[in-house]
Design an enzyme around this catalytic site. Sequence first.
Site, short mmCIF file in Angstrom:
data_model
loop_
_atom_site.label_atom_id
_atom_site.label_comp_id
_atom_site.label_asym_id
_atom_site.label_seq_id
_atom_site.Cartn_x
_atom_site.Cartn_y
_atom_site.Cartn_z
CG ASN A 151 38.16 35.42 45.88
OD1 ASN A 151 37.24 36.20 46.11
ND2 ASN A 151 38.56 34.53 46.75
CD GLN A 179 41.36 36.86 42.08
OE1 GLN A 179 41.75 36.51 40.96
NE2 GLN A 179 41.90 36.36 43.18
CB CYS A 325 42.21 32.27 52.57
SG CYS A 325 42.77 33.45 51.38
C1 LIG Z 1 39.39 39.24 45.92
C2 LIG Z 1 40.60 39.27 46.80
N1 LIG Z 1 40.76 40.25 47.68
C3 LIG Z 1 41.83 40.34 48.49
C4 LIG Z 1 42.82 39.39 48.43
C5 LIG Z 1 44.02 39.53 49.33
O1 LIG Z 1 45.15 40.00 48.64
P1 LIG Z 1 46.61 39.81 49.26
O2 LIG Z 1 46.96 38.37 49.14
O3 LIG Z 1 47.50 40.68 48.40
O4 LIG Z 1 46.56 40.32 50.65
C6 LIG Z 1 42.70 38.32 47.53
C7 LIG Z 1 43.73 37.25 47.50
O5 LIG Z 1 43.43 36.07 47.48
C8 LIG Z 1 41.57 38.26 46.69
O6 LIG Z 1 41.41 37.27 45.81
#
Ligand SMILES: Cc1ncc(COP(=O)(O)O)c(C=O)c1O
Length: 385
Positions: A151, A179, A325
Amino acid sequence: MQRIYLDHAATTPVRPEVVEAMIPYFTERFGNPSSIHSFGQEARAGVDEARDQVAALIGARSDEIVFTSGGTEADNYAIKGVFAASEQKGDHIITSVIEHHAVLETCKFLQKRGAEVTYLPVDRYGMVNPDDVRKAITPKTILVSIMHANNEVGTIQPIAEIAGITREKGIPFHTDAVQTVGHIPVNVNELGVDLLAVSAHKLNGPKGIGMLYVRKGTKIVSFMHGGEQERRRRASTENVPGIVGFAKAAELARAELVSEAARLTSLRARLIEGLLSGIDHSNLNGHPTQRLPNNVNVSMDFIEGESVIINLDLAGIAASTGSACSSADAEPSHVLLALGIPRERAHCSIRFSMGRETTRAEIDRVLEVLPPIVARLRAMSPLLK
Ligand SMILES: Cc1ncc(COP(=O)(O)O)c(C=O)c1O
């Protein structure tokens, strides 16, 4: 002021067609899909049709789809569910150092409960070496979890190659495809994965809905206990409007996948070329070609990424310093550090992530606005002296 959104890896705008498809499921078709009366059956029909559509996006069977509250829950379910189902076999999990927190924190949680976790390194482009996966496997390995694309830096992993190894050894393989699904072609059979996590809000669908693909025959234990929804795999009344919206977004993404990926790849090339040639001491992070079509991550030495983001925002341009995050953290991103990027350089990294509404004119605007911002910040920077 014209506002330009280049943070699609964090989230995407919900398409009007998606909103339109969802509305009846808030109003006249509000029933509970578990009810046997006609209100319930209308809602059930919406969920069934949606399941077919999201399954089609990844080449899966409808009964292999479990709707979840998003990507995080799908990752948690895959890892905790397989761990719980494998008590007899072992307790060793293999993952990589650049996974999203949804995977890393779940692995850490399980480590405290007896799991042994191997965190594989990546090369300077953010790529996992399939040979490292092979070498890490022990008789106690119960799961391999490697993300499809990162991501932050957009690097796309050799998933099919890794799946070839796990399959040969009879070990379930999970990939976090949050992603990639809806952005590049993803087919669970071509990739050879057993579990795959998707989130709707990354593909112009609503937030709070996602899915876990579970290949038929994969041993997994549910961790949401209650009713019998989702064939007893995930208790709780279905988020019907969310599921229907997710399906509409999946249908639209599927129809435009190839053309959008090509269009964004060309915008990506324009942005990378413009940034690297227009700004001294700038570097591309991630793989030059094996990367998401919409991802550009660059470091610009001698300045703070946060200052650039604030200045871009003042100019109407939304970008990110890393994953949403972690942007409040003072620590540089664990992904950039794992690529071997020095701390100072990791601190001055910016991610632009494009989407369906991104135009060439918007990219050109970034290329016009950013170099003077960088020059101004560098002129004030103590790091340059
Ligand atoms: C690679 C990846 N995995 C998991 C997530 C989490 O997804 P969600 O926001 O639907 O919980 C994200 C979100 O930023 C992400 O980019």
